[in-house]
Motif scaffolding. Structure first.
Motif, PDB file in Angstrom:
ATOM      1  N   ALA A 176       0.834  -1.209   0.000  1.00 47.73           N
ATOM      2  CA  ALA A 176       0.000   0.000   0.000  1.00 47.73           C
ATOM      3  C   ALA A 176       0.866   1.254   0.000  1.00 47.73           C
ATOM      4  CB  ALA A 176      -0.932  -0.009   1.215  1.00 47.73           C
ATOM      5  N   ILE A 177       1.996   1.213   0.700  1.00 46.21           N
ATOM      6  CA  ILE A 177       2.905   2.366   0.725  1.00 46.21           C
ATOM      7  C   ILE A 177       3.437   2.656  -0.668  1.00 46.21           C
ATOM      8  CG2 ILE A 177       5.133   3.208   1.558  1.00 46.21           C
ATOM      9  CD1 ILE A 177       4.647   1.609   4.126  1.00 46.21           C
ATOM     10  N   LEU A 178       3.866   1.622  -1.387  1.00 42.89           N
ATOM     11  CA  LEU A 178       4.438   1.813  -2.717  1.00 42.89           C
ATOM     12  C   LEU A 178       3.373   2.259  -3.710  1.00 42.89           C
ATOM     13  CD1 LEU A 178       6.884  -1.214  -2.770  1.00 42.89           C
ATOM     14  CD2 LEU A 178       7.434   1.211  -2.442  1.00 42.89           C
ATOM     15  N   ASN A 179       2.180   1.675  -3.617  1.00 45.28           N
ATOM     16  CA  ASN A 179       1.100   2.126  -4.495  1.00 45.28           C
ATOM     17  C   ASN A 179       0.732   3.576  -4.207  1.00 45.28           C
ATOM     18  OD1 ASN A 179       0.808  -0.266  -5.926  1.00 45.28           O
ATOM     19  ND2 ASN A 179      -0.656  -1.122  -4.467  1.00 45.28           N
ATOM     20  N   PHE A 180       0.759   3.932  -2.942  1.00 45.30           N
ATOM     21  CA  PHE A 180       0.502   5.316  -2.538  1.00 45.30           C
ATOM     22  C   PHE A 180       1.537   6.258  -3.133  1.00 45.30           C
ATOM     23  CE2 PHE A 180       1.788   8.563   0.638  1.00 45.30           C
ATOM     24  CZ  PHE A 180       0.656   9.363   0.626  1.00 45.30           C
ATOM     25  N   ALA A 181       2.815   5.858  -3.112  1.00 46.67           N
ATOM     26  CA  ALA A 181       3.876   6.699  -3.668  1.00 46.67           C
ATOM     27  C   ALA A 181       3.649   6.943  -5.145  1.00 46.67           C
ATOM     28  CB  ALA A 181       5.235   6.033  -3.451  1.00 46.67           C
ATOM     29  N   ALA A 182       3.272   5.901  -5.891  1.00 41.17           N
ATOM     30  CA  ALA A 182       3.007   6.056  -7.320  1.00 41.17           C
ATOM     31  C   ALA A 182       1.776   6.919  -7.564  1.00 41.17           C
ATOM     32  CB  ALA A 182       2.827   4.679  -7.959  1.00 41.17           C
ATOM     33  N   GLN A 183       0.729   6.685  -6.774  1.00 41.66           N
ATOM     34  CA  GLN A 183      -0.505   7.439  -6.951  1.00 41.66           C
ATOM     35  C   GLN A 183      -0.295   8.926  -6.677  1.00 41.66           C
ATOM     36  OE1 GLN A 183      -3.596   6.633  -4.066  1.00 41.66           O
ATOM     37  NE2 GLN A 183      -5.196   7.041  -5.550  1.00 41.66           N
ATOM     38  N   GLN A 184       0.479   9.236  -5.657  1.00 43.24           N
ATOM     39  CA  GLN A 184       0.728  10.633  -5.323  1.00 43.24           C
ATOM     40  C   GLN A 184       1.510  11.349  -6.416  1.00 43.24           C
ATOM     41  OE1 GLN A 184      -0.149  12.659  -2.369  1.00 43.24           O
ATOM     42  NE2 GLN A 184      -1.709  11.090  -2.619  1.00 43.24           N
ATOM     43  N   ILE A 185       2.468  10.653  -7.043  1.00 48.33           N
ATOM     44  CA  ILE A 185       3.193  11.260  -8.161  1.00 48.33           C
ATOM     45  C   ILE A 185       2.225  11.556  -9.294  1.00 48.33           C
ATOM     46  CG2 ILE A 185       4.872  10.838  -9.995  1.00 48.33           C
ATOM     47  CD1 ILE A 185       6.536   9.292  -7.999  1.00 48.33           C
ATOM     48  N   SER A 186       1.392  10.584  -9.628  1.00 51.32           N
ATOM     49  CA  SER A 186       0.431  10.766 -10.709  1.00 51.32           C
ATOM     50  C   SER A 186      -0.500  11.933 -10.425  1.00 51.32           C
ATOM     51  CB  SER A 186      -0.370   9.476 -10.903  1.00 51.32           C
ATOM     52  OG  SER A 186      -1.257   9.605 -11.980  1.00 51.32           O
ATOM     53  N   GLU A 187      -0.998  12.025  -9.197  1.00 49.17           N
ATOM     54  CA  GLU A 187      -1.931  13.103  -8.843  1.00 49.17           C
ATOM     55  C   GLU A 187      -1.261  14.468  -8.879  1.00 49.17           C
ATOM     56  OE1 GLU A 187      -3.721  12.221  -5.121  1.00 49.17           O
ATOM     57  OE2 GLU A 187      -4.856  10.494  -5.881  1.00 49.17           O
ATOM     58  N   GLN A 188      -0.053  14.558  -8.336  1.00 49.80           N
ATOM     59  CA  GLN A 188       0.615  15.853  -8.296  1.00 49.80           C
ATOM     60  C   GLN A 188       1.056  16.304  -9.684  1.00 49.80           C
ATOM     61  OE1 GLN A 188       3.315  16.864  -5.205  1.00 49.80           O
ATOM     62  NE2 GLN A 188       2.411  15.466  -3.719  1.00 49.80           N
ATOM     63  N   ALA A 189       1.524  15.350 -10.498  1.00 54.12           N
ATOM     64  CA  ALA A 189       1.902  15.704 -11.866  1.00 54.12           C
ATOM     65  C   ALA A 189       0.676  16.156 -12.650  1.00 54.12           C
ATOM     66  CB  ALA A 189       2.567  14.518 -12.551  1.00 54.12           C
TER      67      ALA A 189
END
Length: 203
Positions: free
Chosen positions: A55-68
């Protein structure tokens, strides 16, 4: 009076901590314990948001996608549609601290996904959201006659591949930012041609 917790702010702080661990130690360096030490959060607080390492790693990817994605949406529009799209494409290159951070983390996911398929979904999230955006914009260009030789899907794939390559070259300091911008402009000019204008109408 109960303390008001800004959950969006807390998630953003946690994302920064996860990204810094990935940049320094790769995906293997991300654990609940290491994240607790880096972020200052207790393990229990982390588990409240992200109960497992996956969940931590998926969160890291999701946050990059959202911020970009937010960064692309918030860019002030340019009256020239070609220049407007070019400026948004440039935002995806590692030309400043934020985009460089995101792309270094993305590269870590790409490397891990090659040998560990369970990371493919997280890495794919970063690809799919951006590729969908490219296709939507290019479909609009196509409707107005700007895309004479490609479908939006073909053009999106070509641009995405170019951006990925330029990003890696920039991260490895193999090309200058100016050269990356020039290369991107030239490639976009070959794809997008204003109706009634010659192919060589843009530098």
């Amino acid at each position: 009076m109960p303390r008001i917790v800004d959950h969006d702010l807390r998630r953003a702080e946690l994302a920064q901590a996860v990204w810094s661990l990935i940049r320094e130690h790769g995906l293997a360096g991300v654990t609940i314990r290491s994240l607790s030490e880096r972020s200052g959060w207790s393990s229990g607080a982390i588990r409240h948001y992200l109960p497992r390492r996956e969940a931590i790693l998926n969160f890291a990817a999701q946050q990059i996608s959202e911020q970009a994605g937010r960064r692309l949406r918030e860019l002030a529009p340019h009256p020239d549609p070609f220049e407007d799209f070019l400026a948004r494409l440039e935002l995806t290159l590692p030309l400043d601290a934020d985009s460089r951070l995101w792309l270094e983390v993305w590269l870590a996911f790409v490397g891990a996904a090659v040998s560990e398929p369970n990371f493919a979904d997280a890495q794919g999230l970063l690809y799919r959201d951006l590729n969908t955006y490219f296709q939507e914009v290019l479909a609009e260009f196509s409707r107005h006659g700007w895309l004479p030789a490609h479908t939006p899907q073909q053009a999106a794939t070509e641009l995405h591949a170019l951006l990925d390559g330029l990003s890696v070259h920039l991260l490895l300091s193999q090309i200058t930012p100016q050269r990356a911008r020039e290369t991107l402009r030239a490639a976009l000019a070959r794809l997008l041609v204003a109706p009634g204008a010659p192919d060589s109408s843009r530098p």
